[in-house]
Design a protein around this motif. Sequence first.
Motif, PDB file in Angstrom:
ATOM      1  N   LEU A  69      41.404 -20.621  87.881  1.00 42.14           N
ATOM      2  CA  LEU A  69      42.958 -20.794  88.693  1.00 42.14           C
ATOM      3  C   LEU A  69      42.982 -20.168  89.476  1.00 42.14           C
ATOM      4  O   LEU A  69      42.886 -20.581  90.977  1.00 42.14           O
ATOM      5  CB  LEU A  69      43.818 -19.727  88.216  1.00 42.14           C
ATOM      6  N   VAL A  70      41.543 -18.989  89.979  1.00 40.31           N
ATOM      7  CA  VAL A  70      41.929 -17.463  91.307  1.00 40.31           C
ATOM      8  C   VAL A  70      40.251 -18.303  91.775  1.00 40.31           C
ATOM      9  O   VAL A  70      40.810 -18.181  92.779  1.00 40.31           O
ATOM     10  CB  VAL A  70      41.176 -16.173  90.048  1.00 40.31           C
ATOM     11  N   VAL A  71      39.892 -19.479  91.540  1.00 41.16           N
ATOM     12  CA  VAL A  71      39.067 -19.620  92.986  1.00 41.16           C
ATOM     13  C   VAL A  71      39.756 -20.642  93.424  1.00 41.16           C
ATOM     14  O   VAL A  71      39.753 -21.441  94.645  1.00 41.16           O
ATOM     15  CB  VAL A  71      38.027 -20.538  91.905  1.00 41.16           C
ATOM     16  N   VAL A  72      40.958 -21.489  92.705  1.00 42.63           N
ATOM     17  CA  VAL A  72      41.442 -22.343  93.680  1.00 42.63           C
ATOM     18  C   VAL A  72      42.052 -21.506  94.338  1.00 42.63           C
ATOM     19  O   VAL A  72      42.687 -21.872  95.520  1.00 42.63           O
ATOM     20  CB  VAL A  72      42.387 -23.278  92.266  1.00 42.63           C
ATOM     21  N   GLY A  73      42.497 -20.418  94.481  1.00 44.62           N
ATOM     22  CA  GLY A  73      43.543 -19.944  95.064  1.00 44.62           C
ATOM     23  C   GLY A  73      42.708 -19.156  96.304  1.00 44.62           C
ATOM     24  O   GLY A  73      43.268 -19.314  96.723  1.00 44.62           O
ATOM     25  N   ALA A  74      41.844 -18.616  95.777  1.00 44.88           N
ATOM     26  CA  ALA A  74      40.011 -18.622  97.073  1.00 44.88           C
ATOM     27  C   ALA A  74      40.553 -19.953  97.975  1.00 44.88           C
ATOM     28  O   ALA A  74      40.086 -19.278  99.071  1.00 44.88           O
ATOM     29  CB  ALA A  74      38.974 -18.414  96.359  1.00 44.88           C
ATOM     30  N   ILE A  75      40.695 -20.469  97.276  1.00 39.00           N
ATOM     31  CA  ILE A  75      40.381 -22.217  98.186  1.00 39.00           C
ATOM     32  C   ILE A  75      41.263 -21.943  99.526  1.00 39.00           C
ATOM     33  O   ILE A  75      41.121 -22.769 100.408  1.00 39.00           O
ATOM     34  CB  ILE A  75      39.785 -23.444  97.292  1.00 39.00           C
TER      35      ILE A  75
END
Lengths: 345, 551
Positions: A195-201
């Motif tokens: 989810l954190v990577v989704v946040g990054a995207i």
Amino acid sequence: MIRIFHNTRYDFIKWWRHAAIATVVFIAIGLGSFIVTGGVNYSIEFTGGTLMQLEFKQPPDVAELRATVDKVAPGAEIQQFGTNLEYTLRARLEGAGSDNTSTTEGIARKIQQVLTEKYGAEGFTVKRTEAVGPKVGSELRRGAIVAMLLVSLVTLVYLAFRFEWRFGAAAVLSTAHDVLVTFAFIKIFHIEVSLVVVGAILTLLGYSGNDTIIIFDRVREDLRKARKEPLIDTLNRAINETLPRSILTHTTTLSATAALLIFAGEVLRPFAWVMFFGVFVATFSSIYVAGPLLLYIERKFPRSVTDKAHAVPAAVKAESKGENTPERPARPSGASRGTQRPATR
Amino acid sequence: MSNLKYRVALILALVVASVWALFPRTVVERVKRDGSFVYDTVRRVPLKRGLDLQGGMHLALEVDESKQAVADKSDALDRALKVVRTRIDEFGVSEPVVQKVGSDRIIVELPGVDDEARAEAVVQQSAFLQFQITDETQALDKVLPRLDQIIKDKGTAGAAVAGDSTKRTEVPAIPNLFSKDTTAAGDSTRKDSSNAAIPPTTGGPFSRLIQGGQFPGEYMVAEKDVAAVETYLAMPEIQGALPPGKVLRWSSDTLTLGQQFYRPIYVVDARPIITGEYLQDAKPNSSPIEGTVVEFELNNEGGRRFRSETGKHVGDYMAIILDDKVVGRPPVIQSAIGTRGQITMGGRDLQAAQDLALVLRAGSLPVPLKIAEVRSIGASLGQDSISKGTLAMVIAVGLVIAIMIGYYRFSGTLAVAALLLYLLFTMAILAGFGAVLTLPGLAGLVLTVGIAVDANVLIFERIREELDRGKTVRTAIDEGFKHAWSAILDTSVTTILGGAVLYQYGTGPVKGFAVTLIAGISASLFSAVFVTRTFYMIWQSRTRNVQTLSI
């Protein structure tokens, strides 16, 4: 006073074809590896499954650790996490149709049990466990995609309202390109999508959008100055004028990202990598993707005659179209700036 | 000039408000002292840390429909929410979060809880309490041959318990109802088995796994055979052949007889004499004779029923059944019981008694819940994350300050001052909205430090351009701000809109991320534009007739 890239006159748009080839190749490699190596490396938040982060007193023998864990969770991934004392175990539930979270939790307990037998209760500590049912994961995935689409839509509407629809469309399409490239990057470097990577995207989309908006804002302003010059020259000038700002802002953002990458620890590393890469993507796309797209849209749907007449060169097309019949861009008649060299082929 | 006064006053007021919002205040809350929770006054910084930064447990619960479908899930969850909340409040955690998310999930957050299993049990137990009389009529013994026959016909006998039968079945002797000796039961059966690996011809595949216990309706199953018996009992044919009006219930405990572990299983009347809905209070207690017990009290109506029912069954054994598991060993009913009774915990500790009393008091869940998600983070990991995140933050801020001052000199210094105010404001906004700082949020904050100077960079570049065109310092500053404003506004609005969408549709970390993003952009708009502008005004009012600007 330090000045970087002051009054530059680079012909950025000239390179659009090379840029298009580069980016399409990169995306193709990314998507190609989907076919070869299967899907994205989703974290257990999305797939459902169990994650345990363990810290051992003594560095364990990885083969032994694997053998021990395999007793209860065959096929679990074991990864060193930072030092050689810390490991993460992942048992995914991919493709598990039924909602068997109870067994998911059970796996965590079982793993703890066998490890206690092997290493003793004092030999290791469980620093983190996560157990997620597959249903939660699929909902999250859907939610993330819906969020991205909505963000794009909202951006499109706002830009259409503030500029005009051509700018909005170009900005959103270039953002879509960013998503593709970032996915390709994530796939190629096998970064775990949490989810954190989704946040990054999502942050990256905003960032790239900002970059594009700032260039377009300049284009809008220069258009108002009613110069009789082709849009391609206006675009080039706008990019050059905003270049110092772009370089500086990207530098500060990269510094912050690098600080995260180096110091913020293992948990945030995927986030930091995506963001680090993303700064470059955003820079690239706001110059080489959004600009040419704007020109292409302009050529397909020219402004009405009442608008300023732009002799839009046919040199620019959507990257998907392979026909190359570029004309020489008309020389700027208003000799305000140095003449642009026409795009020679 | 007065305009400037107002500007400065506004900035100062906001700074004071922000500092106040972030100032540690004294609150009364439940804190952990030596492993137990006590109320105490502590000083706390209002900006709460998320579970991933302080350690703790996060549970997501859903309606469990594996046994039966639930018509109105949302309503059932609303009722379940109350029960879960009551239990968690009694569980004794500082600042727990119990909330419904969407229409089908309850989120429970327990900061600082490290005993996962216990927390899960307390939350998930349906706590449906029933008192049922154990079977007097040897009903199971009568149907055992039929059960064996069914299993033989199905031919699955060997699969489940291949060659594992070293026990000989005994036709249960009429047990002594008044026996007080709990270790005698089953023991004799075990000793004379003498490892003769001859499957007794009398013992069918089912009956050889199950032996009579101490009193009517109690049977013992060796721990290793429990799974096999469960498999058999789950067969529809077996279900059909079981004695009507009776149900089988496993015990929640394991008995140790000599070297062997047994799990008792009880045959009880399907109709409970009373259920937990009449329960008024439950308290843990410990007595030297029975060990830990839970004393319960029924309300008047429950007491009346209980008295008349138990009056009919004096001398019988009464199983106390919680969530379809028998708690302790069924006591014999010595006389009619009124409103008060007790449940012996069968040698488990006071903690277990406390938890049982707690779930009984909070009432039963209207629907069974299942755990859809568990995350637990150790406190040490949280501490580690905070220190690393803070380090990254300090370094990021340091780098950005160096770049800005190095490139823009004096104006850069103004931007840096604005940046520090930006950090203060952002934190204050987060604290003001009661937002929780999570690790991704912290990462977002570090990132916005890099992005926040963007507005200043835009403005400064614009001022430089104007200066290049030969304008005076004053005009250049005015024009620079004016021209940069449209780009700054557009980028900020798109970011805020995007953030709002994420906040609306995001879950968990993404939501936190969105809050950080929106707070950050709002703060940076104010600090980069308004504050920097004010700084310039102050500078201009101090130095008359400025000819040069260090930018």
